[in-house]
Design an enzyme around this catalytic site. Structure first.
Site, PDB file in Angstrom:
ATOM      1  N   ARG A 125       0.824  -1.232   0.000  1.00 29.25           N
ATOM      2  CA  ARG A 125       0.000   0.000   0.000  1.00 29.25           C
ATOM      3  C   ARG A 125       0.852   1.273   0.000  1.00 29.25           C
ATOM      4  NH1 ARG A 125      -2.452  -3.403   3.483  1.00 29.25           N
ATOM      5  NH2 ARG A 125      -4.372  -4.333   2.683  1.00 29.25           N
ATOM      6  N   LYS A 147       1.229  11.605 -10.652  1.00 30.48           N
ATOM      7  CA  LYS A 147       0.396  10.648 -11.390  1.00 30.48           C
ATOM      8  C   LYS A 147       1.264   9.458 -11.777  1.00 30.48           C
ATOM      9  CE  LYS A 147      -3.062  13.548 -13.631  1.00 30.48           C
ATOM     10  NZ  LYS A 147      -3.570  13.982 -14.940  1.00 30.48           N
ATOM     11  N   GLU A 189       6.617  20.825 -24.208  1.00 30.28           N
ATOM     12  CA  GLU A 189       6.005  21.059 -22.893  1.00 30.28           C
ATOM     13  C   GLU A 189       6.645  22.280 -22.223  1.00 30.28           C
ATOM     14  OE1 GLU A 189       3.376  19.446 -21.845  1.00 30.28           O
ATOM     15  OE2 GLU A 189       3.363  17.632 -23.074  1.00 30.28           O
ATOM     16  N   LYS A 231       4.439  23.900 -13.222  1.00 27.47           N
ATOM     17  CA  LYS A 231       3.602  22.700 -13.024  1.00 27.47           C
ATOM     18  C   LYS A 231       3.337  22.502 -11.534  1.00 27.47           C
ATOM     19  CE  LYS A 231       2.339  18.071 -14.174  1.00 27.47           C
ATOM     20  NZ  LYS A 231       2.607  16.785 -14.761  1.00 27.47           N
ATOM     21  N   GLU A 241      -7.109  17.092  -9.451  1.00 28.10           N
ATOM     22  CA  GLU A 241      -7.952  17.532 -10.561  1.00 28.10           C
ATOM     23  C   GLU A 241      -9.388  17.761 -10.126  1.00 28.10           C
ATOM     24  OE1 GLU A 241      -7.098  14.455 -13.498  1.00 28.10           O
ATOM     25  OE2 GLU A 241      -5.801  15.882 -14.504  1.00 28.10           O
ATOM     26  N   ARG A 246      -5.973  22.381 -13.006  1.00 32.06           N
ATOM     27  CA  ARG A 246      -5.008  21.501 -13.651  1.00 32.06           C
ATOM     28  C   ARG A 246      -5.255  21.367 -15.156  1.00 32.06           C
ATOM     29  NH1 ARG A 246      -2.138  16.598 -10.279  1.00 32.06           N
ATOM     30  NH2 ARG A 246      -0.907  15.808 -11.970  1.00 32.06           N
ATOM     31  N   ASN A 250      -3.454  21.191 -20.205  1.00 26.43           N
ATOM     32  CA  ASN A 250      -3.865  20.499 -21.436  1.00 26.43           C
ATOM     33  C   ASN A 250      -3.785  21.366 -22.683  1.00 26.43           C
ATOM     34  OD1 ASN A 250      -4.359  18.093 -20.176  1.00 26.43           O
ATOM     35  ND2 ASN A 250      -6.489  18.601 -19.707  1.00 26.43           N
ATOM     36  N   HIS A 253      -3.211  19.843 -26.025  1.00 23.85           N
ATOM     37  CA  HIS A 253      -3.343  18.397 -25.860  1.00 23.85           C
ATOM     38  C   HIS A 253      -4.631  17.818 -26.442  1.00 23.85           C
ATOM     39  CE1 HIS A 253       0.213  18.880 -23.470  1.00 23.85           C
ATOM     40  NE2 HIS A 253       0.257  17.606 -23.149  1.00 23.85           N
ATOM     41  N   HIS A 257      -3.438  15.040 -28.674  1.00 21.38           N
ATOM     42  CA  HIS A 257      -3.807  13.636 -28.423  1.00 21.38           C
ATOM     43  C   HIS A 257      -4.596  13.065 -29.593  1.00 21.38           C
ATOM     44  CE1 HIS A 257      -3.458  13.858 -23.764  1.00 21.38           C
ATOM     45  NE2 HIS A 257      -2.330  13.472 -24.318  1.00 21.38           N
ATOM     46  N   HIS A 270       5.163  12.466 -29.026  1.00 26.89           N
ATOM     47  CA  HIS A 270       4.197  13.212 -28.222  1.00 26.89           C
ATOM     48  C   HIS A 270       4.410  14.725 -28.369  1.00 26.89           C
ATOM     49  CE1 HIS A 270       1.580  14.168 -24.846  1.00 26.89           C
ATOM     50  NE2 HIS A 270       2.567  14.841 -24.286  1.00 26.89           N
TER      51      HIS A 270
HETATM   52  P1  NAD Z   1      10.124   7.263 -22.596  1.00 27.43           P
HETATM   53  O1  NAD Z   1      10.127   7.010 -21.154  1.00 27.43           O
HETATM   54  O2  NAD Z   1       9.552   6.205 -23.474  1.00 27.43           O
HETATM   55  O3  NAD Z   1      11.596   7.597 -23.096  1.00 27.43           O
HETATM   56  C1  NAD Z   1      11.818   7.857 -24.461  1.00 27.43           C
HETATM   57  C2  NAD Z   1      12.957   7.014 -25.013  1.00 27.43           C
HETATM   58  O4  NAD Z   1      14.195   7.543 -24.578  1.00 27.43           O
HETATM   59  C3  NAD Z   1      12.952   5.550 -24.552  1.00 27.43           C
HETATM   60  O5  NAD Z   1      13.369   4.758 -25.628  1.00 27.43           O
HETATM   61  C4  NAD Z   1      14.017   5.527 -23.466  1.00 27.43           C
HETATM   62  O6  NAD Z   1      14.635   4.265 -23.342  1.00 27.43           O
HETATM   63  C5  NAD Z   1      14.997   6.535 -23.960  1.00 27.43           C
HETATM   64  N1  NAD Z   1      15.774   7.241 -22.941  1.00 27.43           N
HETATM   65  C6  NAD Z   1      15.302   7.811 -21.818  1.00 27.43           C
HETATM   66  N2  NAD Z   1      16.257   8.515 -21.214  1.00 27.43           N
HETATM   67  C7  NAD Z   1      17.377   8.360 -21.957  1.00 27.43           C
HETATM   68  C8  NAD Z   1      18.687   8.859 -21.860  1.00 27.43           C
HETATM   69  N3  NAD Z   1      19.038   9.734 -20.911  1.00 27.43           N
HETATM   70  N4  NAD Z   1      19.598   8.468 -22.780  1.00 27.43           N
HETATM   71  C9  NAD Z   1      19.217   7.632 -23.794  1.00 27.43           C
HETATM   72  N5  NAD Z   1      17.987   7.171 -23.971  1.00 27.43           N
HETATM   73  C10 NAD Z   1      17.072   7.534 -23.059  1.00 27.43           C
HETATM   74  O7  NAD Z   1       9.338   8.606 -22.963  1.00 27.43           O
HETATM   75  P2  NAD Z   1       9.061   9.985 -22.196  1.00 27.43           P
HETATM   76  O8  NAD Z   1       8.774  10.930 -23.280  1.00 27.43           O
HETATM   77  O9  NAD Z   1      10.089  10.307 -21.198  1.00 27.43           O
HETATM   78  O10 NAD Z   1       7.728   9.670 -21.394  1.00 27.43           O
HETATM   79  C11 NAD Z   1       6.514   9.355 -22.037  1.00 27.43           C
HETATM   80  C12 NAD Z   1       5.584   8.740 -21.029  1.00 27.43           C
HETATM   81  O11 NAD Z   1       5.360   9.679 -19.973  1.00 27.43           O
HETATM   82  C13 NAD Z   1       4.220   8.375 -21.577  1.00 27.43           C
HETATM   83  O12 NAD Z   1       3.893   7.071 -21.179  1.00 27.43           O
HETATM   84  C14 NAD Z   1       3.275   9.381 -20.921  1.00 27.43           C
HETATM   85  O13 NAD Z   1       1.985   8.831 -20.695  1.00 27.43           O
HETATM   86  C15 NAD Z   1       3.987   9.639 -19.631  1.00 27.43           C
HETATM   87  N6  NAD Z   1       3.644  10.929 -19.019  1.00 27.43           N
HETATM   88  C16 NAD Z   1       3.266  10.923 -17.708  1.00 27.43           C
HETATM   89  C17 NAD Z   1       2.945  12.106 -17.087  1.00 27.43           C
HETATM   90  C18 NAD Z   1       2.577  12.097 -15.624  1.00 27.43           C
HETATM   91  O14 NAD Z   1       2.117  13.116 -15.117  1.00 27.43           O
HETATM   92  N7  NAD Z   1       2.782  11.003 -14.926  1.00 27.43           N
HETATM   93  C19 NAD Z   1       3.015  13.325 -17.775  1.00 27.43           C
HETATM   94  C20 NAD Z   1       3.412  13.311 -19.106  1.00 27.43           C
HETATM   95  C21 NAD Z   1       3.733  12.094 -19.722  1.00 27.43           C
END
Ligand code: NAD
Length: 371
Positions: A125, A147, A189, A231, A241, A246, A250, A253, A257, A270
């Site tokens: 938990r 999140k 972003e 943020k 939210e 919040r 978006n 977005h 999206h 993205h």
């Molecule tokens: P990701 O985590 O898939 O990373 C992108 C790519 O870069 C991957 O192939 C990874 O292996 C590589 N990588 C990462 N760091 C690296 C580094 N320093 N050197 C070399 N390669 C590296 O993508 P992202 O864009 O970081 O995250 C996208 C995800 O985040 C989505 O699933 C999205 O839903 C989520 N997200 C969550 C929130 C939240 O509030 N929790 C907000 C925005 C996005």
């Protein structure tokens, strides 16, 4: 000489936590994490691209700080935010008998942060969770706000929990190994934060965008700090939210999206989709918001372009208007035939605006989405 890290508190009640941003942070990761925890058992999770260059440093630092550490390498990519990988993390936490005082560390982008954060939220938990974001997007977005979660076959991020980390270490040196396309994508972003809440930050970006994109350590540290500050302010005022604030996050977005979903996973990054989304949602203000004119829109588009982001959908994606509008309608709550968009009122402010498909269509076509 290395600059001292910038720090920022995310104000979420008794789960408030600090984000440290700067160069060379990983070299003291063990002692920084140790200062926040009682137990000395930790699991470090990273994907296959990140474990070797950066996860290893965290592992050795934790060992030096007296932790018994195990590591788990997950596949890179969005598909890893799955029940299967979540169960593998639980299995490992079980076999290592990680107790209430145990520590879970995510080293990587948003995928690893979301997945591992949810594993930490659900194990016993909730156990202490630390984030070491290694993409620009995860530094400015997914590591702020708590999140966590995984995807479901019926949609992205449908299963999850709010679970705040104890500490976030955003070491800008880790960005050096990030592919350029991922870095540019994260810039969308960063620019968004200026438009939605901080005209002065937007103006600062206008003079530093290339330095940030090309990872000048002082500039990129400042840009991440300002982004996280915006943020954190928004999340601090609307953690779950409930107040509606919040939703300003978006901006870009609804359209972004819809483009991502219609193009199919992996067809467009993205940040690229969000960049086009911001162009369209910015133009929706014309004639509706006197404080947002072609001059403000021109500044936004010039900045996106200088960052290396697209303003129009590539023809190769072959997207149709019907596809994108269907996707926007199914993604966003709509009332009486309208879809909600965040539309700028001036530089530094956006407002939720319900518009019909008919009102939006000309702007989607300007962005290269044809009937
Ligand atoms: P990701 O985590 O898939 O990373 C992108 C790519 O870069 C991957 O192939 C990874 O292996 C590589 N990588 C990462 N760091 C690296 C580094 N320093 N050197 C070399 N390669 C590296 O993508 P992202 O864009 O970081 O995250 C996208 C995800 O985040 C989505 O699933 C999205 O839903 C989520 N997200 C969550 C929130 C939240 O509030 N929790 C907000 C925005 C996005």
């Amino acid at each position: 000489m290395a600059q001292a890290p910038l720090t920022l508190t995310v104000p979420v009640g008794d789960r408030s936590y600090e984000i440290l941003i700067g160069a060379g942070l990983l070299s003291r990761a063990g002692e920084r994490i140790a200062a926040c925890t009682r137990g000395r058992k930790a699991l470090v999770v990273a994907d296959a691209n990140v474990m070797e260059p950066h996860g290893r440093v965290v592992l050795s630092q934790l060992r030096a700080a007296g932790y018994a550490v195990e590591e788990l390498v997950v596949d890179a990519g969005e598909e890893t935010k799955s029940v299967g990988w979540l169960a593998r993390i639980w299995d490992r936490l079980g076999s290592m008998k990680l107790g209430r005082d145990g520590v879970v560390v995510a080293v990587g982008g948003g995928v690893v942060g979301d997945l591992v954060g949810f594993a930490a939220a659900s194990w016993l938990r909730g156990v202490d969770f630390f984030q070491v974001p290694t993409t620009l997007l995860s530094m400015v977005d997914s590591s702020v706000g708590g999140k966590t979660g995984i995807n479901h076959s019926t949609g992205k991020n449908l299963i999850g929990a709010f679970w705040q980390p104890r500490l976030v270490l955003a070491d800008v040196d880790t960005l050096a190994t990030l592919p350029r396309g991922e870095r540019v994508s994260g810039m969308a972003e960063v620019i968004k934060y200026g438009v939605i809440r901080d005209a002065a930050f937007f103006a600062w970006l206008e003079s530093h965008v290339e330095a940030v994109r090309d990872l000048d350590p002082v500039a990129v540290t400042r840009a991440i700090h300002e982004s996280c500050r915006v943020k954190a302010e928004v999340v601090g005022a609307d953690e779950r939210e409930t107040t509606g604030l919040r939703e300003i996050l978006n901006f870009g977005h609804t359209v972004g999206h819809a483009i991502e979903n219609s193009a199919g996973y992996g067809a467009i990054r993205h940040g690229e989709a969000i960049s086009i989304g911001m162009v369209v949602e910015g133009r929706l203000a014309f004639g509706r918001q006197p404080g947002w004119t072609p001059a403000e829109q021109g500044r936004l588009e010039a900045l996106l372009q200088r960052a290396g982001l697209p303003l129009r959908v590539p023809a190769s994606l072959g997207l149709t208007l019907a596809q994108v509008q269907d996707a926007a309608r199914s993604d966003k709550k709509n009332r009486a035939g309208t879809v909600r968009y965040m539309v700028p009122t001036r530089l530094g402010e956006v407002v939720n605006t319900a518009l019909t498909d008919h009102e939006v269509a000309p702007f989607l076509s300007e962005a290269g989405i044809d009937a």
